[in-house]
Structures are given as structure tokens and as C-alpha cells.
Design a protein around this motif. Structure first.
Motif, PDB file in Angstrom:
ATOM      1  N   ALA A   1       8.583   1.629 -12.498  1.00  0.00           N
ATOM      2  CA  ALA A   1       7.983   0.685 -11.547  1.00  0.00           C
ATOM      3  C   ALA A   1       7.158  -0.373 -12.277  1.00  0.00           C
ATOM      4  O   ALA A   1       7.197  -1.565 -11.930  1.00  0.00           O
ATOM      5  CB  ALA A   1       7.116   1.441 -10.549  1.00  0.00           C
ATOM      6  N   GLY A   2       6.382   0.033 -13.284  1.00  0.00           N
ATOM      7  CA  GLY A   2       5.587  -0.923 -14.030  1.00  0.00           C
ATOM      8  C   GLY A   2       6.438  -1.969 -14.722  1.00  0.00           C
ATOM      9  O   GLY A   2       6.130  -3.180 -14.693  1.00  0.00           O
ATOM     10  N   VAL A   3       7.545  -1.546 -15.362  1.00  0.00           N
ATOM     11  CA  VAL A   3       8.435  -2.499 -16.037  1.00  0.00           C
ATOM     12  C   VAL A   3       9.089  -3.417 -15.019  1.00  0.00           C
ATOM     13  O   VAL A   3       9.198  -4.643 -15.224  1.00  0.00           O
ATOM     14  CB  VAL A   3       9.483  -1.738 -16.865  1.00  0.00           C
ATOM     15  N   ALA A   4       9.534  -2.865 -13.879  1.00  0.00           N
ATOM     16  CA  ALA A   4      10.212  -3.672 -12.862  1.00  0.00           C
ATOM     17  C   ALA A   4       9.273  -4.726 -12.293  1.00  0.00           C
ATOM     18  O   ALA A   4       9.655  -5.904 -12.119  1.00  0.00           O
ATOM     19  CB  ALA A   4      10.741  -2.761 -11.755  1.00  0.00           C
TER      20      ALA A   4
ATOM     21  N   ASP B   1       0.826  -1.216   0.000  1.00  0.00           N
ATOM     22  CA  ASP B   1       0.000   0.000   0.000  1.00  0.00           C
ATOM     23  C   ASP B   1       0.859   1.265   0.000  1.00  0.00           C
ATOM     24  O   ASP B   1       0.562   2.256  -0.685  1.00  0.00           O
ATOM     25  CB  ASP B   1      -0.917   0.004   1.220  1.00  0.00           C
ATOM     26  N   TYR B   2       1.939   1.229   0.779  1.00  0.00           N
ATOM     27  CA  TYR B   2       2.814   2.409   0.883  1.00  0.00           C
ATOM     28  C   TYR B   2       3.434   2.738  -0.477  1.00  0.00           C
ATOM     29  O   TYR B   2       3.405   3.888  -0.938  1.00  0.00           O
ATOM     30  CB  TYR B   2       3.890   2.142   1.929  1.00  0.00           C
ATOM     31  N   VAL B   3       3.983   1.716  -1.140  1.00  0.00           N
ATOM     32  CA  VAL B   3       4.604   1.942  -2.447  1.00  0.00           C
ATOM     33  C   VAL B   3       3.546   2.328  -3.469  1.00  0.00           C
ATOM     34  O   VAL B   3       3.776   3.179  -4.344  1.00  0.00           O
ATOM     35  CB  VAL B   3       5.384   0.692  -2.886  1.00  0.00           C
ATOM     36  N   GLY B   4       2.361   1.722  -3.383  1.00  0.00           N
ATOM     37  CA  GLY B   4       1.292   2.110  -4.299  1.00  0.00           C
ATOM     38  C   GLY B   4       0.935   3.579  -4.158  1.00  0.00           C
ATOM     39  O   GLY B   4       0.672   4.276  -5.155  1.00  0.00           O
ATOM     40  N   ALA B   5       0.909   4.076  -2.913  1.00  0.00           N
ATOM     41  CA  ALA B   5       0.621   5.492  -2.693  1.00  0.00           C
ATOM     42  C   ALA B   5       1.745   6.369  -3.240  1.00  0.00           C
ATOM     43  O   ALA B   5       1.496   7.434  -3.833  1.00  0.00           O
ATOM     44  CB  ALA B   5       0.415   5.755  -1.207  1.00  0.00           C
TER      45      ALA B   5
ATOM     46  N   SER C   1      13.281  -6.485  -2.129  1.00  0.00           N
ATOM     47  CA  SER C   1      14.200  -5.751  -3.002  1.00  0.00           C
ATOM     48  C   SER C   1      13.444  -4.899  -4.012  1.00  0.00           C
ATOM     49  O   SER C   1      13.826  -3.756  -4.325  1.00  0.00           O
ATOM     50  CB  SER C   1      15.132  -6.722  -3.709  1.00  0.00           C
ATOM     51  N   LEU C   2      12.354  -5.441  -4.551  1.00  0.00           N
ATOM     52  CA  LEU C   2      11.577  -4.692  -5.531  1.00  0.00           C
ATOM     53  C   LEU C   2      10.931  -3.466  -4.900  1.00  0.00           C
ATOM     54  O   LEU C   2      11.010  -2.339  -5.452  1.00  0.00           O
ATOM     55  CB  LEU C   2      10.501  -5.600  -6.128  1.00  0.00           C
ATOM     56  N   LEU C   3      10.275  -3.656  -3.725  1.00  0.00           N
ATOM     57  CA  LEU C   3       9.603  -2.536  -3.072  1.00  0.00           C
ATOM     58  C   LEU C   3      10.595  -1.462  -2.631  1.00  0.00           C
ATOM     59  O   LEU C   3      10.333  -0.252  -2.728  1.00  0.00           O
ATOM     60  CB  LEU C   3       8.797  -3.035  -1.876  1.00  0.00           C
ATOM     61  N   LEU C   4      11.749  -1.878  -2.129  1.00  0.00           N
ATOM     62  CA  LEU C   4      12.747  -0.903  -1.696  1.00  0.00           C
ATOM     63  C   LEU C   4      13.241  -0.071  -2.873  1.00  0.00           C
ATOM     64  O   LEU C   4      13.398   1.150  -2.771  1.00  0.00           O
ATOM     65  CB  LEU C   4      13.917  -1.645  -1.030  1.00  0.00           C
ATOM     66  N   TYR C   5      13.477  -0.731  -4.006  1.00  0.00           N
ATOM     67  CA  TYR C   5      13.938  -0.008  -5.189  1.00  0.00           C
ATOM     68  C   TYR C   5      12.910   1.008  -5.653  1.00  0.00           C
ATOM     69  O   TYR C   5      13.238   2.182  -5.925  1.00  0.00           O
ATOM     70  CB  TYR C   5      14.235  -1.006  -6.309  1.00  0.00           C
ATOM     71  N   ILE C   6      11.644   0.545  -5.740  1.00  0.00           N
ATOM     72  CA  ILE C   6      10.595   1.454  -6.222  1.00  0.00           C
ATOM     73  C   ILE C   6      10.404   2.620  -5.253  1.00  0.00           C
ATOM     74  O   ILE C   6      10.227   3.776  -5.668  1.00  0.00           O
ATOM     75  CB  ILE C   6       9.289   0.681  -6.426  1.00  0.00           C
TER      76      ILE C   6
END
Length: 840
Positions: A253-256, A166-170, A278-283
Motif C-alpha cells: 500500500a505504501g509503494v502504491a 478512513d476505512y482503508v487506513g483502518a 482505483s487505488l483505494l479499491l486495490y488496497i
């Protein structure tokens, strides 16, 4: 009715927006659920949070049911129980409402929250997104646990994964929707739209290469490749602000996420939680970097724009300033020079900027002291100094100078503001001169009054004495010399009255060209054979309203003065012209007024005058001639005649370059008057009479002389030294009194009061007033009405006889006394219509 109608119209709009928002939420939620990594409801990437949060910020909190509906539909269509779907919908709704409140507070509309400053970014990243995600994650995971939909899954990892998604989505979706919604942002022009499309395309291509493993592995470590995409986000943020940052972040973010879900890309680890982390931290890092730099870029652009606006405003203010503003560095090199400085000093900006200051104070030492004081940090205000313009002419300025400092506080130069005081100082000099001339004029008028009384007795008594002497006797010759001297003294008093603007004028409309032409023969005799006289007359009539005799006297005085300035001969030029005095001329020649004038100029090629002489030129008794050659009243007389005629006079002269006097008289559009033909001389026998005359005069010698003169003509004369005595004498005299001859100015009861009292008792009695003051002064003091008759002192026995006879004869012809136009009779014997004299 009106409110019901408004509500009715608003309902369809609300339903339409709500339906669109709910549909978008459901679609995005279904996409997110495809990547669920814990059960069927917990995904590491949850973009619906960003949709819901942006929707309530933009549309307002009253759209919360839409979020609830969208979340419920998205979850109820999965295998999870109905209770879990309701709980998750409630948690997502609370998350959206809480996040929107924390972002915009109580302000209505999305305009209250924009991501163009660091405070807004901080509220999203640190406050709104994480706290709102806690509410959703706690409610959602608890609902799943309670409905046994997470059997076998630990609570902690599920809660953390939900919160992170949710945090990354926001962080990724909310900025895109807020930055691009049209009410909060200005629309892009064609060039900007093309640029941002190019950047987006390049970002997508680069993301495909980097995250798709198309870059050779030997180039960098696999974990370092994703950071090659940061420059694209940074560049977009710096160029386009939050719009560019949010759009490129969403693209990367969409490509990743797409590669990671399919098991490819640099973020795939040995376990799913490691991959998700790792993905969420990068985004998250990418999003925060883009948002921060975007806000910084906007603030920088605004600061630059504000600085540019401030500079433009300052430049415009300096450019439009009516005061001269210029700046120099420590070496006196000009760095700024506004248009007012160009006008004031005469140098253009391109002539001085980058060069040494071209103006130097008249006293270089004093200017150097001012400069040293300013360079030490002192501020100088209103220093009055003399400068020189580009053409060399002197200039008086009020100069204020302040030091210019650099960021370290060191004095790097000076800023000067200069105001032109030249005209002000000239006006002050003219004002002081006018005051001085006024005081001297009043003094001269008072002296002329007292002197006229004395001359009346001297001239009249001596004339009577001559009548009793043998014409050829030495005593008669001596008396004639006394009369001659007294007449010269009377001429001086007339000059004093002319200077003090108390002279009697008989103004009429006349052509100055004709006046000069009539004088030309006499002027040639006056100046002599060694001086050439030239006249240059205006081609059109130069018509003014003035006393022709006084104007002739002014011209003669100027020509004689010019002749005396050329002891070795030269040229005198008399010229006329019709001119217009415009405001620019009037500003330099106070107190002149704009308008149409006739200019009468008298120029010579004589020795000229310096400034000190010009300063005293029109003062009475000031002369540069040797003793015995002048009284110093010639130019003073001219000044008084011109001023009393409503005109102006200026002198232009320099040593060795001659002198020019210019007289400006108001131009008159009427045709010149014609002189009336003089009547036949009154025979001496008609000047005698037998009537009774009451003479009231406080000066004993004038009273005695007047009595003798009238008695010698056959009149019966009663005399009184003051008003009360005259009233007593008239009351005691039973026979008629045909004429009252009274002095106007007397102590106690003045002549006019005597005349009023006696006229009321003796309506048949005629009245003749006499005064040593000028008639206009008598009128201004309210001592006489304009319709009465004044005999101006000094007067001869012949003039007295003539005027007395005229007044008495008018009585016998006209019957009872009638008000008649005011007449003033001077020692020349001329009657002047006082009512036509121009005011001072």
C-alpha cells in the motif's frame, strides 16, 4: 495513602503513553494530509485512523483525549478555520472510540481482540472500520462545510472520499499495530524474524518493479500488473498469519500510494476521483485478502496443532494403557499394537504391525463369529476367550471389540481391548479350592471328635479286658487285635485333625537341614532298593519354626507318595534352600506373602499327574492308588501340617515328567532350639493313688471306662453325666474331692463352667479337662483358658493314670492350685504347649 501513591505512580506512565500516541498521530496525519485531494483536509489515504483505532484497542478508552489532541493539532496547523479543526478532531475521536468499542466490546486490553480468527477479521472489515469511518466522515465534512472550507466542492464526493480514506487506513494500519504488539502475540524466534525480513524485502522490491512500471508492458495489461503482488501477501499470510499479511499489505500500500501521488503507477487515471477510487479499491481488496488468509492460516495451524496434540495424547494414552489395545483392518492386518499388547501376548510391535493377527482363539469358529459381528457394526463387550501367547502358553482374556469407521461410515477394521484374566481365574480356582478344603476340614474335625469318643471307650475298655485275660489265650489275642485296630483308627483321626489344621503342634525353632539329615536313613529303608534317594541341602542353616514331629511326618508322606509313583524304580530328591518370594512370584501364587522362606522340595521321576488329578490332590480320601494301598489322607495331612505351620505348598507335575512338591515355611533368624533330655520313666507303682476323683462325662461308655480304669488304680471315683448332676453330687459329698476330671464339650453346662463352680467351693481341688476336639478349637470357642490342662481323646489307661498322677502330685508339691502353662496330652503321651501353636 496506598491508593494515592498508586495513582501518583500511574500518572507519569499515562502521560508518557499519551504523549507518544499523540505525537505518532500528528506525524502520520501530516503524512496523510500531504496527499489531500479535496481541499486541504480530505485525503484518499488516511492512516491516522488506523493509529487511533489500534491505540484505543491496545491502551484502552481512557486515552481518547490523546486522539482528540493529536487530531486537533494536525488540523489546526493547516489553513482551515479553528472551528473546522475542532469539529474534525471531535469526529476523529468519536471514530476511534466507536471503532475500538466495536472491536473489543467490554473486554479490557488488546488481548481481547486479535486478528487470528475470521470472526475478528469480519468485525474489523464489516462492522468496526466502516461504521466508525461514517462517524468521522460525517462530522468532518459537515464541519468543513459549516466553516466554508469546502467552497465549490460537492458534499457527496467529499463525504465518500473521507469515508474511504478512513476505512482503508483502518484496514491497513490497525492490523499491523494489533498483530505486532507484544502482549497479544508471541515473540518471533531468530529464524522466523529472518524469514519475515526476507519476505518483506522481496515484497518491497517486487512492488517497486510492478507499480513503478519496470516490468515490460507487453507482458500483461497495465491494470493486471498490481495483482502480481497478491502472491507475496498470500504467501506471507499463510506462512506468518496476521503479522505477515498486515506487514506485506502495508508495504504494498505504501509503494502504491507513493507512486500514485507522484502521478505514476497503474492506478493513475484521467481524473483524480478515478485515481483515488482505483487505488483505494486495490488496497482494500489486498488488505481483506491478506487478513482473511492470515486468520485462516492461524486457524489451520491451531487445528493442526490441536489435532497433533490430540493424536499425541491419544497415542500416549494408548501407549500407557495397562490394557492391551490393538487395531486390525478388515483383512485382519494389524495396524496398531501397544506395549501392553506386547506384554500380554509376547509379540513385539514390529513383529505384528503390517502382518496378519498372530493370535488365534482356541476355537477358531467362535472367533470368526465375533469378527463377523464386529464387521457388521456390532460392539462386543467383555467376551471371555482363550488365546495363546507367543510361547504357546494359554491365556484367558476379557476382550472388547468395536468397529472402526471411515468418514463415509463404512467399517474399515476393528479396535480390540484385552484384559488378562488368567491370574483372576487362577485365584478364583484357588479360592474355591480353599473354601472346599475349609468345609471338608471342618467336617473332618467334627468326625474326628465323635470318633475319638468312640475310640476312647473301645481302646480303653479293650485294654482293661486284656489285663483280666490270660496273655496266651485266644480271647487275649483277639483283644490285642482290637487294640491294634483301634490304634490304627486313632492314627486316622490324627491325620484328619492334621488335614483340618486342628492338630496339636509343639512348634520350636529348628534347622530343616538337620531334620532331613536325621531322617535320611529311615527314608532309605522306606523307599526300597530300586529307588535312589538324593538330598541337596542348603549351605546355610534353613531355620523355621515348626513342630519337628509333624514336619517329619510331612516329609515321610511325600517321600512315600513319590515312591508309590515310581513302580519301576527311579529317583527321589529332597532338597532345601533359603529363598526370597518377591511380589511377582506372589502374584502368581496366591495367597503367599512376600518375604524370606525356607523351601523344602521333594521331587520324583515317576509317572506324573495331569491337571485333573492336580486339582484334587490335597483333598482327603482322594487317591489314584488301587484299593487297599492308601487312605487318601497322606497329602491331605501334609497340606494341613504346612498350613497350620504358616506355610504354603504347591505341586508341579505333568504326565510322564515326574512330580515336585515345594513347601515354603517362613524363615526364622533365631538359632535352632536344642531338644531337652527326656526324664526317667515313671515307675508303675507311682501311678496308683487313693484320692477321690469326680468324673464328669456325657458319653456313657467313656464315663464307664474312665471309672473302671481309675478304680482299678485305687482311686475313689464319683461319676456324673452332666454339669448340674456333678454340682449336686459334689454338694452332697462331705469329704474332699481331690481332682475334677471333666469333658469340655457337654450339652447344657460345659466342663469349664463346672470347673469354675466347684473350684470356687473347693479351692484345694485340682482340675484336668478332656476333649475329643482339638485343643485349639476348644480355645477358639472360648471354652478354656490357655493356662488349663487338656487330656486329648482317645487315651489309654496308662496315659490316663500318668496324667492324673502328674496333676495330683503337682498339687501336693505346689500347694494351692496355680495357673500353669497350658498342656495338651494326646494318645502318644506327649505334652504340648498349646499357647505356641500358630493361629490358623
Amino acid at each position: 495513602m496506598t491508593r494515592i501513591g498508586a495513582v501518583g505512580r500511574a500518572a507519569p506512565a499515562w502521560l508518557l503513553r499519551a504523549a507518544v500516541l499523540a505525537a505518532v498521530y500528528v506525524v502520520v496525519a501530516k503524512l496523510g494530509l500531504r496527499y489531500a485531494s479535496i481541499g486541504q483536509s480530505i485525503s484518499p489515504v488516511w492512516p491516522p485512523t488506523g493509529v487511533a483505532l489500534a491505540g484505543l484497542v491496545i491502551l484502552g478508552p481512557r486515552y481518547w483525549p490523546t486522539i482528540f489532541l493529536g487530531a486537533f493539532v494536525a488540523n489546526v496547523t493547516t489553513p482551515i478555520p479553528l472551528g473546522a479543526a475542532l469539529g474534525i478532531a471531535c469526529g476523529n475521536t468519536v471514530e476511534a472510540a466507536l471503532g475500538a468499542y466495536l472491536l473489543r466490546g467490554h473486554a479490557p486490553g488488546a488481548a481481547a481482540f486479535v486478528l487470528d480468527n475470521l470472526d475478528s477479521v469480519r468485525r474489523l472489515v464489516v462492522v468496526a472500520a466502516p461504521l466508525a469511518a461514517v462517524a468521522s466522515a460525517t462530522t468532518g465534512v459537515t464541519s468543513l462545510v459549516a466553516s466554508h472550507a469546502l467552497s465549490g466542492q460537492p458534499f457527496g464526493p467529499a463525504l465518500l472520499t473521507w469515508w474511504a480514506g478512513d476505512y482503508v487506513g483502518a484496514l491497513v494500519v490497525t492490523p499491523v499495530l494489533l498483530a505486532w504488539q507484544h502482549r497479544a502475540s508471541a515473540p518471533l524466534d531468530g529464524r522466523e524474524a529472518l524469514e519475515i525480513l526476507i519476505v518483506m524485502g522481496a515484497t518491497l522490491v517486487a512492488a517497486g518493479f510492478v507499480l513503478g512500471g519496470l516490468v515490460p508492458p507487453a507482458f500483461l495489461r497495465p491494470s493486471d500488473y498490481p495483482y502480481l503482488l497478491f502472491p507475496f501477501v498470500i504467501a506471507a499470510a499463510l506462512r506468518f498469519g496476521p503479522r505477515g499479511a498486515s506487514a506485506t499489505t502495508l508495504a504494498v500500500a505504501g509503494v502504491a500510494v507513493g507512486y500514485a501521488v507522484r502521478g505514476g503507477g497503474p492506478f493513475v487515471m484521467q481524473t483524480v476521483p478515478s485515481t483515488d477510487a482505483s487505488l483505494l479499491l486495490y488496497i482494500a481488496i489486498l488488505a481483506v485478502t491478506g487478513l482473511t488468509l492470515g486468520a485462516v492460516a492461524v486457524q489451520h495451524q491451531r487445528a493442526q496443532s490441536a489435532l497433533q496434540d490430540a493424536n499425541e495424547n491419544l497415542r500416549a494414552a494408548v501407549h500407557a494403557s495397562p490394557l492391551a489395545i490393538y487395531a486390525v483392518d478388515r483383512d485382519a492386518i494389524v495396524r496398531a499394537w501397544n506395549p501392553a499388547a506386547e506384554t500380554l501376548y509376547g509379540w513385539r510391535a514390529d513383529e505384528v504391525i503390517g502382518r496378519s493377527l498372530p493370535i488365534v482363539a482356541s476355537d477358531a469358529t467362535d472367533y470368526g463369529r465375533l469378527r463377523e459381528r464386529v464387521l457388521r457394526g456390532e460392539v462386543i463387550r467383555g467376551a471371555e476367550i482363550t488365546r495363546r501367547k507367543k510361547d504357546g502358553s494359554p491365556l484367558t482374556v476379557s476382550l472388547s471389540i468395536g468397529p472402526l469407521h471411515d468418514t463415509a461410515g463404512r467399517v474399515t477394521g476393528m479396535l480390540s481391548v484385552a484384559a488378562d484374566l488368567t491370574e483372576v481365574r487362577q485365584l478364583e480356582v484357588q479360592y474355591r479350592q480353599a473354601q472346599k478344603m475349609e468345609v471338608v476340614g471342618r467336617l473332618a474335625g467334627g468326625i474326628a471328635h465323635d470318633f475319638n469318643n468312640l475310640l476312647t471307650a473301645i481302646l480303653g475298655t479293650t485294654t482293661l479286658l486284656m489285663e483280666s485275660l490270660d496273655p496266651g489265650s485266644p480271647a487275649s489275642l483277639d483283644a490285642a487285635e482290637i487294640v491294634k485296630t483301634a490304634r490304627r483308627a486313632a492314627g486316622l483321626t490324627q491325620q484328619l485333625l492334621a488335614f483340618s489344621r486342628r492338630q496339636m503342634l509343639a512348634p520350636r525353632v529348628l534347622d530343616v537341614n538337620a531334620l532331613v539329615a536325621n531322617l535320611e536313613v529311615m527314608l532309605r529303608r522306606l523307599i526300597g532298593a530300586d529307588v535312589a534317594l538324593h538330598t541337596r541341602l542348603a549351605p546355610e542353616p534353613a531355620v523355621v519354626r515348626a513342630d519337628p514331629g509333624q514336619l517329619e511326618q510331612a516329609i515321610v508322606n511325600l517321600v512315600v507318595n513319590a515312591r508309590d509313583a515310581m513302580p519301576s524304580g527311579g529317583t527321589v530328591t529332597v532338597e532345601t534352600a533359603t529363598v526370597e518370594l518377591d511380589p511377582s512370584y506372589v502374584e502368581m501364587h496366591a495367597p503367599a506373602q512376600p518375604g524370606s522362606y525356607v523351601r523344602l522340595g521333594v521331587s520324583d521321576t515317576g509317572v506324573g499327574m495331569d491337571a485333573a488329578t492336580r486339582a484334587h490332590l490335597f483333598e482327603p480320601f482322594f487317591t489314584t492308588k488301587e484299593p487297599g494301598r492308601g487312605t487318601g489322607l497322606g497329602l491331605a495331612t501334609v497340606y494341613g501340617i504346612v498350613k497350620q505351620s504358616g506355610g504354603y505348598i504347591w505341586a508341579y507335575s505333568e504326565p510322564g515328567h515326574g512330580t515336585t512338591f515345594k513347601i515354603y515355611l517362613p524363615h526364622v533368624g533365631a538359632a535352632p532350639d536344642t531338644l531337652a533330655a527326656g526324664g526317667a520313666a515313671t515307675p508303675a507303682s507311682a501311678l496308683r493313688g487313693s484320692e477321690t476323683i469326680l468324673v464328669v462325662e456325657d458319653e456313657e461308655n467313656v464315663r464307664r471306662y474312665t471309672q473302671r480304669a481309675l478304680e482299678g488304680l485305687g482311686y475313689t471315683v464319683l461319676t456324673a453325666a452332666n454339669g448340674p448332676e456333678a454340682l449336686r453330687l459334689a454338694a452332697a459329698h462331705a469329704r474332699p474331692i481331690h481332682l475334677l476330671l471333666a469333658d469340655v464339650v457337654m450339652p447344657g453346662m460345659n466342663g469349664r463352667e463346672v470347673g469354675r463352680h466347684l473350684s470356687a467351693r473347693r479351692p484345694e481341688m485340682r482340675v484336668l479337662y478332656m476333649s475329643g476336639y482339638a485343643a485349639d478349637v476348644v480355645l477358639q470357642q472360648g471354652l478354656l483358658e490357655p493356662a488349663l490342662v487338656i487330656l486329648q481323646k482317645p487315651f489309654t489307661p496308662d496315659l490316663l493314670a500318668l496324667k492324673v498322677r502328674e496333676v495330683l502330685d503337682a498339687s501336693s508339691m505346689a500347694g494351692p492350685p496355680a495357673r500353669q502353662p497350658t498342656q495338651t496330652v494326646s494318645g502318644t503321651g506327649r505334652s504340648l504347649p498349646l499357647r505356641d501353636a500358630p493361629p490358623e
